[in-house]
Design a protein around this motif. Structure first.
Motif, PDB file in Angstrom:
ATOM      1  N   VAL B 174       0.893  -1.159   0.000  1.00  0.00           N
ATOM      2  CA  VAL B 174       0.000   0.000   0.000  1.00  0.00           C
ATOM      3  C   VAL B 174       0.935   1.214   0.000  1.00  0.00           C
ATOM      4  O   VAL B 174       2.037   1.163   0.545  1.00  0.00           O
ATOM      5  N   GLU B 175       0.527   2.254  -0.643  1.00  0.00           N
ATOM      6  CA  GLU B 175       1.368   3.458  -0.738  1.00  0.00           C
ATOM      7  C   GLU B 175       1.331   4.180   0.611  1.00  0.00           C
ATOM      8  O   GLU B 175       0.260   4.609   1.047  1.00  0.00           O
ATOM      9  N   PRO B 176       2.471   4.291   1.312  1.00  0.00           N
ATOM     10  CA  PRO B 176       2.444   4.959   2.619  1.00  0.00           C
ATOM     11  C   PRO B 176       2.506   6.472   2.431  1.00  0.00           C
ATOM     12  O   PRO B 176       3.588   7.072   2.428  1.00  0.00           O
ATOM     13  N   VAL B 177       1.343   7.077   2.274  1.00  0.00           N
ATOM     14  CA  VAL B 177       1.319   8.508   1.930  1.00  0.00           C
ATOM     15  C   VAL B 177       1.644   9.368   3.136  1.00  0.00           C
ATOM     16  O   VAL B 177       1.770  10.597   3.014  1.00  0.00           O
ATOM     17  N   ASP B 178       1.833   8.750   4.320  1.00  0.00           N
ATOM     18  CA  ASP B 178       2.286   9.519   5.485  1.00  0.00           C
ATOM     19  C   ASP B 178       3.804   9.706   5.485  1.00  0.00           C
ATOM     20  O   ASP B 178       4.338  10.353   6.379  1.00  0.00           O
ATOM     21  N   ILE B 179       4.479   9.135   4.505  1.00  0.00           N
ATOM     22  CA  ILE B 179       5.918   9.405   4.353  1.00  0.00           C
ATOM     23  C   ILE B 179       6.087  10.315   3.137  1.00  0.00           C
ATOM     24  O   ILE B 179       5.476  10.063   2.087  1.00  0.00           O
ATOM     25  N   HIS B 180       6.917  11.342   3.268  1.00  0.00           N
ATOM     26  CA  HIS B 180       7.111  12.271   2.154  1.00  0.00           C
ATOM     27  C   HIS B 180       7.654  11.519   0.935  1.00  0.00           C
ATOM     28  O   HIS B 180       8.508  10.636   1.075  1.00  0.00           O
ATOM     29  N   ALA B 181       7.162  11.896  -0.222  1.00  0.00           N
ATOM     30  CA  ALA B 181       7.512  11.175  -1.447  1.00  0.00           C
ATOM     31  C   ALA B 181       9.018  11.162  -1.708  1.00  0.00           C
ATOM     32  O   ALA B 181       9.540  10.241  -2.340  1.00  0.00           O
ATOM     33  N   SER B 182       9.722  12.179  -1.228  1.00  0.00           N
ATOM     34  CA  SER B 182      11.167  12.252  -1.510  1.00  0.00           C
ATOM     35  C   SER B 182      11.942  11.142  -0.806  1.00  0.00           C
ATOM     36  O   SER B 182      13.008  10.730  -1.283  1.00  0.00           O
ATOM     37  N   VAL B 183      11.456  10.670   0.323  1.00  0.00           N
ATOM     38  CA  VAL B 183      12.188   9.643   1.075  1.00  0.00           C
ATOM     39  C   VAL B 183      11.376   8.357   1.244  1.00  0.00           C
ATOM     40  O   VAL B 183      11.821   7.426   1.911  1.00  0.00           O
ATOM     41  N   ARG B 184      10.219   8.329   0.652  1.00  0.00           N
ATOM     42  CA  ARG B 184       9.334   7.162   0.832  1.00  0.00           C
ATOM     43  C   ARG B 184      10.023   5.864   0.405  1.00  0.00           C
ATOM     44  O   ARG B 184       9.932   4.851   1.085  1.00  0.00           O
ATOM     45  N   HIS B 185      10.715   5.947  -0.737  1.00  0.00           N
ATOM     46  CA  HIS B 185      11.349   4.716  -1.224  1.00  0.00           C
ATOM     47  C   HIS B 185      12.405   4.211  -0.242  1.00  0.00           C
ATOM     48  O   HIS B 185      12.616   3.001  -0.111  1.00  0.00           O
ATOM     49  N   LEU B 186      13.077   5.133   0.460  1.00  0.00           N
ATOM     50  CA  LEU B 186      14.114   4.719   1.422  1.00  0.00           C
ATOM     51  C   LEU B 186      13.484   3.992   2.606  1.00  0.00           C
ATOM     52  O   LEU B 186      13.950   2.914   3.008  1.00  0.00           O
ATOM     53  N   ASP B 187      12.428   4.570   3.153  1.00  0.00           N
ATOM     54  CA  ASP B 187      11.784   3.937   4.314  1.00  0.00           C
ATOM     55  C   ASP B 187      11.119   2.618   3.936  1.00  0.00           C
ATOM     56  O   ASP B 187      11.212   1.637   4.669  1.00  0.00           O
ATOM     57  N   VAL B 188      10.434   2.610   2.798  1.00  0.00           N
ATOM     58  CA  VAL B 188       9.720   1.371   2.459  1.00  0.00           C
ATOM     59  C   VAL B 188      10.703   0.275   2.078  1.00  0.00           C
ATOM     60  O   VAL B 188      10.527  -0.887   2.450  1.00  0.00           O
ATOM     61  N   LEU B 189      11.753   0.635   1.361  1.00  0.00           N
ATOM     62  CA  LEU B 189      12.728  -0.420   1.022  1.00  0.00           C
ATOM     63  C   LEU B 189      13.429  -0.940   2.263  1.00  0.00           C
ATOM     64  O   LEU B 189      13.705  -2.140   2.375  1.00  0.00           O
ATOM     65  N   TYR B 190      13.675  -0.022   3.225  1.00  0.00           N
ATOM     66  CA  TYR B 190      14.224  -0.490   4.499  1.00  0.00           C
ATOM     67  C   TYR B 190      13.261  -1.492   5.137  1.00  0.00           C
ATOM     68  O   TYR B 190      13.670  -2.579   5.578  1.00  0.00           O
ATOM     69  N   ASP B 191      11.987  -1.135   5.157  1.00  0.00           N
ATOM     70  CA  ASP B 191      10.988  -2.053   5.728  1.00  0.00           C
ATOM     71  C   ASP B 191      10.931  -3.362   4.943  1.00  0.00           C
ATOM     72  O   ASP B 191      10.883  -4.452   5.527  1.00  0.00           O
ATOM     73  N   LYS B 192      10.925  -3.249   3.629  1.00  0.00           N
ATOM     74  CA  LYS B 192      10.820  -4.456   2.805  1.00  0.00           C
ATOM     75  C   LYS B 192      12.019  -5.368   3.038  1.00  0.00           C
ATOM     76  O   LYS B 192      11.884  -6.583   3.190  1.00  0.00           O
ATOM     77  N   LEU B 193      13.214  -4.750   3.072  1.00  0.00           N
ATOM     78  CA  LEU B 193      14.435  -5.560   3.175  1.00  0.00           C
ATOM     79  C   LEU B 193      14.615  -6.153   4.562  1.00  0.00           C
ATOM     80  O   LEU B 193      15.263  -7.199   4.705  1.00  0.00           O
ATOM     81  N   THR B 194      14.056  -5.506   5.581  1.00  0.00           N
ATOM     82  CA  THR B 194      14.212  -6.053   6.932  1.00  0.00           C
ATOM     83  C   THR B 194      13.053  -6.980   7.306  1.00  0.00           C
ATOM     84  O   THR B 194      13.238  -7.933   8.058  1.00  0.00           O
ATOM     85  N   LEU B 195      11.867  -6.717   6.790  1.00  0.00           N
ATOM     86  CA  LEU B 195      10.706  -7.544   7.143  1.00  0.00           C
ATOM     87  C   LEU B 195      10.564  -8.767   6.239  1.00  0.00           C
ATOM     88  O   LEU B 195       9.849  -9.709   6.582  1.00  0.00           O
TER      89      LEU B 195
END
Lengths: 521, 521
Positions: B174-195
């Protein structure tokens, strides 16, 4: 009987077959009555060697183990034809089996009282029938499982008639346990014959019932006995008493219908791990042996009698022993049976079934699995295709409507117009005309085709979430419930000639006076 | 970040790949991780002539009409390779197209940070990924559509990891629109790679994002740049801007990933009657032309680059203009695309999709239709196979769980053990042993096999109505909701080496300091 006769009264001036297209069109838009052809190559899990091994197994069951025929008349017929009969056990050689099975046609017609509703079994057709025989009923308004009644049965028959995707009327869509068993067949057949004009079924539950139903179908069609016997007008479905047994009333009905050249469907209920081996190949082999044994009997009695081999092979839940439906094993068993039916040159029957108790997501994925198994197996008759729940113990009108939406989509899926690759369909000129910066909504190619280009659902809600929410946020089962109410309320029965209607009523009255059918066989 | 790092802390002592089988087994019983092979003959609606006509149409689009490449670098590359470039319009001859498309492999591997989760795309495999990219979220507890958040995204990633039937992680579940688009990919990839430890995806949404994601995948896998480039470790999926256009960021990501030999999936979104002709053949021809144009570009840049041709051809609801999914037309378009993909020797991607707004019966019959289309078409990658609602605008954890039950059944459906016709499976001796008066529950043949003979569901309720009612009468969606909560609550992240974890965190911190990615391309 006041409630019963009124729909017919309103329609008595109508012609026999003229109104099918118009009827109910105000409520929903559905595709017209059609006999869809399944052009997909069947899914055939077994190799050629696997087919040979399966055939050999079925033949060994017939040759070495034998099937019990709990009917002296059947035993005499089989013995006279050359089978080895020992008590009730009948063994038959594969040469005899193959010779007799080959006499059964690979396709045949069934013609109900409205000849426009004639159906062809076999020949690539896949046809759908309503749920049959649940003793119980569930709808959203009642909200719990209750015993079936005549009113519920009549309402489900109205759905059977209303939906063009239902090609034949199976057994009672719910068992009306509020009618005494001795006369139940008379009342329900009266309801079936007056509320629908589709192909009828008779339960093989004793000579009187079978004879009564054949007579009522004959009367409703305005036929002489000779005309009735001349071509198949109706059918029966018998189940073996697995493992390896055909019981007396089933065989009695089977033989009566065979003699009169009516449709014959045999469907062993081989639940793997319970009434058949836990392995699917074993369960299918046993099912084939039980089914072919009945086909052999019919072909001895009336060579060329129209027979269908059915499959009801599924697995039990090994935790609870409860039957499961629409499982992966069910799908493959159905495909394997279809593969063997083509080997034997017989039409196939399978089912639209599920284990779910309510018409929710599980009900639909299980039913989808059984319907895709039907398509993949080359099934010609799909029993229970609308309205089935709880492994056949519950009939539900909501499930009926939901299933009909799916059936309409599957019928459209079989329309070769979709994969037309004519120049018109490839539309290169249109792609050039619209180019990279346009859209296709407004172009002539779209305008000329958009009203018929795509399937339009009657129950699926394709609105976006906001529009769906604004319209009440109604889930599918509740939309189906409202549709069921509307269809039943506005239902108009198909026309029936006054004289025929009176003859039918008189027959029912006479047979009731005579006491109906015995209930203690 | 406290909430984020705790699951990893608990697991740091574990080995890399040792716990996948055990994890979560207390909650539900699911089949182990496997790469299923689809042995069914594909359903091929088009004749040989139809295939030739479809190919000719796709080639004529490429030769005569051309595709717009909105990327100067791509235009230079295509021109240098011999294409006719006029402004942004690129035309290419069929000889060139066929020669270059032939360089793409018909199968390849993708290897994530946990090498035990390596997947093979092609080669008869059918693999499933989670729902990707919905901006909104729905669950039974919230009861309405809401904007996506990081927490929801993380929970859906936990489901992605938990279920063995999910083979690869698609885009953001799901698109986490509570994270700013400029850094969203960093946070989600961190989540994806750790989870999760499954195959990763990068959105082609600008050079910074693509490079960041490749770098994070490289770090998480503990690879040198050379090792990363040596074989495909991840993939991107690009959509053309139909009709007939590839836009700048999609092409930029495509070319970056091609150069580094990573997985490349191109999926035109050709909605018939809107962005493509109203006829399915026209929509498929256009989709093929758009897809093949991207494959040609990749093969010029890196001959042999692993490419997948995707299909997202469906129809609009001509009443509302809304897209519909899992329709009869969708199914046939998917089958036709599969037929053509085999003609071109490319793996296929399709989807598990529906138009329904809530996880009810409609959601499941539409999703079933798209999943069967995937099987029938010989699809190798099934995107959106779990969790999709409202034409991709909503992600739902209940739908995710329901879909995973279906996927597990489909994976079991592909197990050739079901249609084994060995003597053991045909079980003639057992049929003889049990005879006509016994049952198979107790026999040795059943006892030896019953624990593994049949698929056991984790979400389907196979109890009878009374037992189901006694257990609360819980409908499927609510059972799925409880299961979702339990899985998320007891989730244990896959192990990750401390040093790698710290390197990953440091990279995210550094890139955030640098401002992340521009959001105005």
């Amino acid at each position: 009987m006041a409630e019963l006769s009124s729909p017919q009264k309103r329609k008595r001036s109508g012609g026999r077959a003229g109104h099918a297209g118009r009827r109910g069109s105000a409520l929903i838009e559905q595709a017209p009555w059609t006999l869809p052809i399944n052009r997909d190559r069947p899914t055939e899990p077994m190799s050629e060697e696997g087919v040979a091994r399966m055939h050999n197994a079925a033949m060994r069951i017939l040759e070495e183990i034998g099937i019990e025929f709990l009917n002296p008349e059947a035993l005499d017929i089989l013995k006279a034809a050359g089978c080895t009969v020992s008590g009730e056990n009948v063994r038959m050689g594969r040469d005899m089996v193959m010779e007799l099975v080959a006499k059964a046609p690979d396709q045949f017609t069934l013609t109900p009282r409205n000849p426009d509703r004639q159906i062809t079994i076999g020949g690539g057709h896949i046809l759908f029938g309503n749920v049959s025989s649940p003793p119980n009923y569930w709808d959203l308004e009642i909200g719990r499982k209750v015993s079936g009644t005549r009113e519920q049965c009549r309402n489900l028959l109205k759905l059977t008639q209303y939906f063009n995707c239902i090609h034949f009327a199976g057994g009672y869509p719910v068992e009306p346990v509020d009618i005494h068993a001795s006369v139940r067949h008379l009342d329900v057949l009266y309801d079936k014959l007056t509320l629908t004009d589709k192909v009828m079924h008779a339960y093989s539950l004793g000579p009187e019932r079978v004879e009564d139903v054949m007579e009522m179908v004959r009367i409703a069609s305005g036929l002489t006995h000779e005309e009735f016997d001349a071509s198949p007008r109706m059918y029966t479905n018998i189940n073996s008493t697995s493992p390896l047994k055909h019981d007396w009333p089933m065989l009695d009905g089977w033989m009566r219908m065979a003699r009169r050249g009516q449709g014959l469907v045999v469907t062993p209920f081989t639940l793997a791990g319970a009434m058949a081996p836990v392995t699917m190949a074993g369960a299918v082999a046993q099912s084939l042996a039980e089914g072919l044994a009945a086909v052999v009997l019919a072909q001895i009695i009336n060579p060329g009698a129209p027979c269908v081999i059915g499959t009801f092979t599924s697995n039990v839940d090994m935790k609870s022993g409860a039957p499961a439906f629409g499982t992966p094993e069910y799908m493959r068993a159905t495909q394997m049976t279809g593969q063997m039916a083509r080997f034997y040159g017989l039409p196939v029957r399978s089912s639209g079934v599920c284990a779910a108790n309510v018409p929710d997501g599980q009900a639909m994925w299980e039913t989808e699995h059984s319907l895709w198994a039907a398509i993949q197996s080359g099934t010609n008759m799909v029993y229970h295709a609308a309205g089935w729940l709880e492994g056949g113990l519950i009939a539900s009108p909501e499930k009926f409507i939901m299933d009909c939406e799916v059936l309409n989509q599957l019928i459209r899926y079989m329309d070769p117009d979709i994969w037309d690759t004519s120049d018109d369909a490839l539309a290169i000129d249109t792609i050039a005309e619209v180019g990279p910066n346009g859209h296709f909504f407004g172009c002539q190619h779209t305008q000329d085709r958009y009203t018929t280009a795509f399937y339009q659902p009657f129950l699926s809600d394709w609105k976006n979430y906001e529009a769906w929410e604004a319209a009440g946020g109604v889930w599918t089962v509740e939309r189906a419930h409202h549709m069921y109410k509307a269809i039943v309320n506005e239902f108009e029965a198909p026309p029936m000639d006054d004289a025929i209607h009176e003859e039918l009523q008189a027959f029912v009255a006479k047979r009731k006076e005579e006491g109906g059918a015995p209930t203690d066989f």
